[in-house]
Design an enzyme around this catalytic site. Structure first.
Site, PDB file in Angstrom:
ATOM      1  N   ASP A  48       0.756  -1.158   0.022  1.00  0.00           N
ATOM      2  CA  ASP A  48      -0.079  -0.101  -0.070  1.00  0.00           C
ATOM      3  C   ASP A  48       0.965   1.434  -0.144  1.00  0.00           C
ATOM      4  OD1 ASP A  48      -1.881   1.921   0.815  1.00  0.00           O
ATOM      5  OD2 ASP A  48      -3.316   0.632   1.776  1.00  0.00           O
ATOM      6  N   THR A  83      -7.117   4.088  -1.275  1.00  0.00           N
ATOM      7  CA  THR A  83      -6.627   2.529  -0.950  1.00  0.00           C
ATOM      8  C   THR A  83      -7.848   1.729  -1.616  1.00  0.00           C
ATOM      9  OG1 THR A  83      -5.508   3.109   0.755  1.00  0.00           O
ATOM     10  CG2 THR A  83      -6.334   0.786   0.721  1.00  0.00           C
ATOM     11  N   ASP A 216       2.450   2.920   3.431  1.00  0.00           N
ATOM     12  CA  ASP A 216       1.461   3.745   3.226  1.00  0.00           C
ATOM     13  C   ASP A 216       1.524   4.538   4.895  1.00  0.00           C
ATOM     14  OD1 ASP A 216      -0.941   5.052   1.842  1.00  0.00           O
ATOM     15  OD2 ASP A 216      -1.883   4.259   4.028  1.00  0.00           O
TER      16      ASP A 216
HETATM   17  P1  AMP Z   1      -5.942   4.870   3.038  1.00  0.00           P
HETATM   18  O1  AMP Z   1      -6.814   5.584   4.192  1.00  0.00           O
HETATM   19  O2  AMP Z   1      -6.540   5.386   1.711  1.00  0.00           O
HETATM   20  O3  AMP Z   1      -4.513   5.332   3.427  1.00  0.00           O
HETATM   21  O4  AMP Z   1      -5.975   3.502   3.767  1.00  0.00           O
HETATM   22  C1  AMP Z   1      -5.069   2.940   4.045  1.00  0.00           C
HETATM   23  C2  AMP Z   1      -5.652   1.928   5.265  1.00  0.00           C
HETATM   24  O5  AMP Z   1      -6.360   1.207   5.208  1.00  0.00           O
HETATM   25  C3  AMP Z   1      -4.147   1.498   5.948  1.00  0.00           C
HETATM   26  O6  AMP Z   1      -3.740   2.101   7.299  1.00  0.00           O
HETATM   27  C4  AMP Z   1      -4.653   0.032   6.288  1.00  0.00           C
HETATM   28  O7  AMP Z   1      -4.464  -0.332   7.692  1.00  0.00           O
HETATM   29  C5  AMP Z   1      -6.181  -0.007   6.271  1.00  0.00           C
HETATM   30  N1  AMP Z   1      -6.893  -1.238   5.631  1.00  0.00           N
HETATM   31  C6  AMP Z   1      -6.331  -1.845   4.442  1.00  0.00           C
HETATM   32  N2  AMP Z   1      -6.778  -2.773   4.210  1.00  0.00           N
HETATM   33  C7  AMP Z   1      -7.839  -2.899   5.255  1.00  0.00           C
HETATM   34  C8  AMP Z   1      -9.021  -3.944   5.459  1.00  0.00           C
HETATM   35  N3  AMP Z   1      -9.060  -4.955   4.685  1.00  0.00           N
HETATM   36  N4  AMP Z   1      -9.799  -3.668   6.338  1.00  0.00           N
HETATM   37  C9  AMP Z   1      -9.557  -2.395   7.213  1.00  0.00           C
HETATM   38  N5  AMP Z   1      -8.834  -1.406   6.835  1.00  0.00           N
HETATM   39  C10 AMP Z   1      -7.977  -1.643   5.953  1.00  0.00           C
HETATM   40 ZN    ZN Z   2      -3.523   2.802  -0.042  1.00  0.00          ZN
HETATM   41 ZN    ZN Z   3      -2.824   5.977   2.494  1.00  0.00          ZN
END
Ligand code: AMP
Ligand code: ZN
Ligand code: ZN
Length: 424
Positions: A48, A83, A216
């Site tokens: 990520d 994400t 990430d």
């Molecule tokens: P973003 O807010 O777009 O940066 O999303 C990244 C976050 O999504 C990371 O901190 C991950 O911990 C979280 N994440 C990734 N996969 C999952 C999942 N399957 N369920 C819940 N949270 C997730």
């Molecule tokens: Zn992401």
């Molecule tokens: Zn992110």
């Protein structure tokens, strides 16, 4: 194990595989040899927030080796470069506008009072398009997920008791785990290797997803140019090295498809754009690299008059007028107005009260800062580079690797990879 040793092990497996279908008169192979003749597993790995150019920082020797063996090229995420929308695109082959995960946060008039967040596994958010593991399971291919957005969901199920999380029917990967950030990268890799170590071939997955969040998280906290990001990239690289070593030790041939969902852009308290609107004039879904909002009844003219058009470092559109290249704007979950900041800028409701340097994503999916990682290596691939392509093409590639028929009505296809696949 050194890479050269790994290649030797892989070559040995290939030779043994070539010997694996004996003519009718030869006796069956001894057990040790039968163990060698494993069919390849396809492993889709997401790091990520790994921006494409992190590969050039000299801290990811295992990724560099895989890129040198297989194919690589910069991949464009889909809009919005967040994400959940992009992970769902990678496994469905549809842009967010079509698969319905249009943001990390959404509302839907068909489900009043409900807000989608990254913790939402109610099926109706996800049901518009089947993910590749559901398609694979339907075709009799066993799958396992060590995390992936949407892999917690009983796909295709229906809610039986609203608000109680009771669902009927639906399909999941055969092996899956509830998302838990506290399970570290090494444990995630070990879980995959444990599945592949199962003695009976029928119990081992043939398609696996593996997800790493650390790059990430650190990218948000410290910004993409920080030493902390380089350290996190090096750490996940070592974990992928351990996966490659573990596969070689099991004599398990594998087609690895390594991706990220988006890149990362450096943000700062000196680059913020306040939403210059009275509080009672709009309902905000999310703000940051983009703002998605709906004017409140009677305030449409005020909100549109203030926002629509170009501003310094930001542009706003009615949803129907979002430029076609974003492939975004028809889904009912997209609110009436979208404002998009230039990379490195942030749209905010209130000015920050302390200085910061951080990282963000969600910007124009064609911007250099959002460029994503793509590497594919294993027996299915020749060596070569792919010109920049869109991430809707990854699911069609996975279908080829799994021997699934081409998907119907997808937004991408396998054209960027066709000349780089070994003949089957
Ligand atoms: P973003 O807010 O777009 O940066 O999303 C990244 C976050 O999504 C990371 O901190 C991950 O911990 C979280 N994440 C990734 N996969 C999952 C999942 N399957 N369920 C819940 N949270 C997730
Ligand atoms: Zn992401
Ligand atoms: Zn992110």
């Amino acid at each position: 194990m050194r890479w050269t040793t790994r290649i030797a092990a892989a070559a040995l497996v290939a030779v043994l595989q070539a010997c694996a279908t004996p003519p009718a008169h030869t006796p069956p192979p001894p057990p040790a040899m039968a163990n060698e003749a494993r069919p390849p597993v396809t492993i889709l790995i997401s790091i990520d927030g790994f921006r494409s150019d992190y590969l050039q920082r000299g801290v990811t020797p295992n990724l560099a080796r895989l890129a040198a063996q297989g194919i690589t090229g910069p991949m464009r995420p889909s809009f919005p470069s967040k994400t959940f929308p992009n992970h769902w695109t990678l496994v469905t082959g549809l842009v967010p506008d079509h698969h319905g995960i249009v943001g990390n946060r959404m509302e839907d008039a068909a489900h009043p009072g409900q807000t989608f967040t990254t913790a939402s596994d109610a099926p109706y958010w996800w049901n518009a398009a089947p993910p590749i593991w559901v398609e694979a399971e339907r075709a009799g291919i066993r799958t396992g997920t060590v995390f992936w957005p949407g892999a917690n969901v009983a796909w295709g199920s229906t809610v039986t008791k609203a608000d109680h999380g009771d669902y009927a029917g639906g399909a999941r990967p055969r092996d899956w785990l509830q998302y838990n950030q506290a399970i570290n990268g090494t444990q995630r890799v070990d879980t995959v290797l444990d599945w592949l170590r199962r003695p009976a071939a029928a119990d081992r997955p043939r398609f696996v997803t593996l997800y790493f969040d650390r790059v990430d998280v650190v990218g948000h906290d410290y910004g993409p140019n920080s030493p902390e990001v380089a350290q996190a990239a090096a750490q996940v690289d070592a974990q992928i090295g351990a996966l490659v070593d573990g596969l070689a030790a099991l004599h398990q041939p594998a087609n690895l498809v390594l991706v990220s969902d988006h890149g990362m852009s450096e943000t700062s308290d000196t680059r913020v754009i306040p939403l210059d609107l009275p509080k009672d004039s709009y309902h905000l879904i999310e703000a940051g690299p983009f703002a998605a909002l709906t004017p409140l009844p009677g305030k449409e003219a005020l909100v549109e008059g203030t926002l629509l058009g170009r501003h310094p470092h930001m542009e706003c559109w009615r949803k129907a007028e979002i430029p076609a290249r974003f492939r975004f704007g028809s889904n009912p979950r997209i609110p009436a107005i979208l404002c998009l900041a230039e990379p490195r800028w942030m749209i905010v409701e209130k000015l920050p009260d302390a200085p910061f340097t951080r990282g963000e994503h969600g910007y124009d999916n064609r911007s250099a800062d959002m460029a994503a990682l793509f590497i594919a290596a294993g027996p299915a691939f020749r060596h070569g580079t792919v010109p920049a392509f869109d991430n809707v093409d990854v699911a069609p590639l996975l279908r080829d690797l799994l021997g699934l028929p081409p998907g119907r009505g997808l937004d991408g296809d396998d054209a960027p990879f066709r000349s780089l696949l070994q003949p089957r």
